[in-house]
Design an enzyme around this catalytic site. Structure first.
Site, mmCIF file in Angstrom:
data_model
loop_
_atom_site.group_PDB
_atom_site.id
_atom_site.type_symbol
_atom_site.label_atom_id
_atom_site.label_comp_id
_atom_site.label_asym_id
_atom_site.label_seq_id
_atom_site.Cartn_x
_atom_site.Cartn_y
_atom_site.Cartn_z
ATOM 1 N N HIS A 58 65.544 -74.366 28.008
ATOM 2 C CA HIS A 58 65.152 -74.626 29.390
ATOM 3 C C HIS A 58 63.677 -75.034 29.397
ATOM 4 C CE1 HIS A 58 68.868 -72.937 31.114
ATOM 5 N NE2 HIS A 58 68.795 -72.079 30.109
ATOM 6 N N HIS A 230 75.951 -69.212 24.767
ATOM 7 C CA HIS A 230 75.535 -67.809 24.606
ATOM 8 C C HIS A 230 76.676 -66.774 24.612
ATOM 9 C CE1 HIS A 230 75.741 -68.340 28.923
ATOM 10 N NE2 HIS A 230 74.522 -68.832 29.028
ATOM 11 N N ASP A 303 68.472 -70.315 24.014
ATOM 12 C CA ASP A 303 68.492 -70.078 25.465
ATOM 13 C C ASP A 303 67.077 -69.747 25.940
ATOM 14 O OD1 ASP A 303 69.286 -69.842 28.070
ATOM 15 O OD2 ASP A 303 70.467 -68.011 27.805
ATOM 16 N N HIS A 307 59.779 -67.986 32.401
ATOM 17 C CA HIS A 307 59.649 -67.670 33.821
ATOM 18 C C HIS A 307 58.194 -67.386 34.158
ATOM 19 C CE1 HIS A 307 63.859 -67.668 34.830
ATOM 20 N NE2 HIS A 307 64.142 -66.766 33.919
#
Length: 425
Positions: A58, A230, A303, A307
């Site tokens: 991400h 995942h 993954d 954040h």
């Protein structure tokens, strides 16, 4: 282009040899090489692996540049030994059109640290209601071949079937976030003894296993390609094992954190351990490790989910799920698997490159091969300090843990992105 001579290095765990990198490729491999114009790197004690490839990253751009950008995520990837990453579609705006995937692809090219291959959304806005522009994304400059609503499950079986049928025309892949949403409403962690004791709503293993079982049957019926993101439970492993035995075209990934950390970490109520799917039990970890070793699980994928501070440093219930992974994945693999270099190369480079169709990646260093490779010092240990990470975010579950292995250098087409453990740019 620059030339580099790496001396006395072990190639994927083999006996010490020399590698000469010139004009973007591995020019020669052998003992006693000489190149007066080359920069010499002493490879004594180091292991050379094909550059790592991540199927599940991400990068947050566009939309959440406060958490990560394509450039900062690419730098984190290079520091972790990666030369290619596949960027998930849950950006803002969502990568559900040719324009957005091309934007991400171009930002990756401009950064020049790793090859960034966008993953397109399966459905418009990740809403699970109608198919996105799969054909347009496939025909774009980004040449998208993997599509995923990761973060959301394609829960509608008819829509999932249609997606599998659509991508079959160009041998594309649907990568599923396996989670039956009706079984996980309000869930905060793995459903089990720990969740009961903590009084937190549980995320049952069957919510993952039921979707995988359904999608395996749909994939078998359509004759398309499915990739399961995942994987986290022992039951999922058994569903995949049976599917592969029948010849279903399914591949699967496991994350480093699901190979190492259990649901007991939630007892601290530290939101850094909140992730989707949640951390499971020791029995699940044992099953995942065995499946990784025997090939039922094809890939270790990070993954990597950065954040911003406000999204993690809050009460558990309100924290967003996800963990950093790019800069620590190889160390976790070494910790979990030991110095099984061929297995590590297969699960972290060759297999993900094959699945994603990334030519030039996932190839062991040999004469004429593109010089996409990483050098690791397996004898070194490092303590993970969040402030020292290349990512813009700091939500690593390994903070202040001492892990084995240190990335010494990463090369992308013969040019170093990391040297002596430091980012080149």
């Amino acid at each position: 282009m620059s030339a580099y001579l790496i001396t006395s290095v072990s190639v994927v765990g083999g006996p010490p040899t020399d590698l000469l990198i010139r004009d973007g490729v591995v020019a020669e491999v052998g003992a006693g090489l000489s190149a007066p114009d080359a920069t010499v790197i002493d490879g004594t004690g180091l292991v050379a692996l094909p550059g790592l490839v991540d199927l599940h990253t991400h990068l947050r751009e566009p939309g959440r540049e406060d958490a990560e950008t394509v450039e900062s995520g690419s730098r984190a990837a290079a520091m972790g030994g990666y030369t290619a990453v596949c960027a998930m579609a849950n950006t803002s705006p969502v990568a559900d059109t040719a324009g957005v995937v091309e934007q991400v692809w171009r930002l990756g090219r401009e950064a020049g640290l790793v090859d960034v291959q966008p993953i397109g959304a399966v459905t418009v806005g990740l809403a699970g209601e109608r198919l996105a522009e799969l054909g347009a994304m496939a025909d774009s400059a980004a040449r998208v071949r993997i599509f995923s609503d990761d973060g959301h499950c394609v829960a509608d079986p008819l829509l999932m079937r249609r997606a599998l049928e659509y991508v079959k025309a160009f041998d594309g892949i649907i990568a599923q976030h396996a989670e039956e949403p009706r079984l996980t409403e309000g869930a905060q962690m793995h459903e089990g003894e720990v969740s009961t004791r903590l009084g937190l709503i549980g995320w049952p293993a069957v919510a993952e296993e039921a979707i995988i079982a359904r999608d395996v049957l749909l994939t078998e019926h359509v004759g398309s390609r499915l990739h399961v993101c995942h994987v986290s439970t022992a039951g999922s492993v058994e569903v995949l094992r049976q599917a592969k035995a029948r010849g279903v075209r399914v591949t699967a990934e496991v994350t480093p954190h699901h190979l190492l950390l259990t649901d007991q970490r939630a007892e601290s109520y530290d939101p850094v351990f909140k992730v989707n799917p949640p951390l499971r039990t020791a029995a699940d970890i044992a099953a995942l490790r065995a499946a990784l070793a025997d090939g039922v699980i094809d890939v270790i994928a990070t993954d990597h989910a950065p954040h911003a501070v406000e999204d993690k440093e809050c009460e558990w219930a309100y924290a967003r799920p996800g963990m950093l992974g790019l800069e620590t994945a190889l160390s976790i693999a070494l910790d979990v698997l030991g110095p099984e270099w061929d297995l590590i190369a297969e699960r972290m480079s060759r297999s993900p490159a094959r699945i994603a169709g990334l030519t030039g990646h996932g190839i062991d260093p040999a004469p004429g091969v593109p010089a996409n490779l990483t050098l690791i010092d397996p004898a070194a240990h490092r303590t993970i300090e969040p402030a020292e990470l290349a990512s813009r975010s700091r939500n690593t579950p390994y903070a202040r843990m001492t892990l084995p292995g240190r990335i010494v250098a990463t090369f992308l087409r013969g040019e170093p992105t990391v040297l002596d453990g430091k980012a080149v740019k």
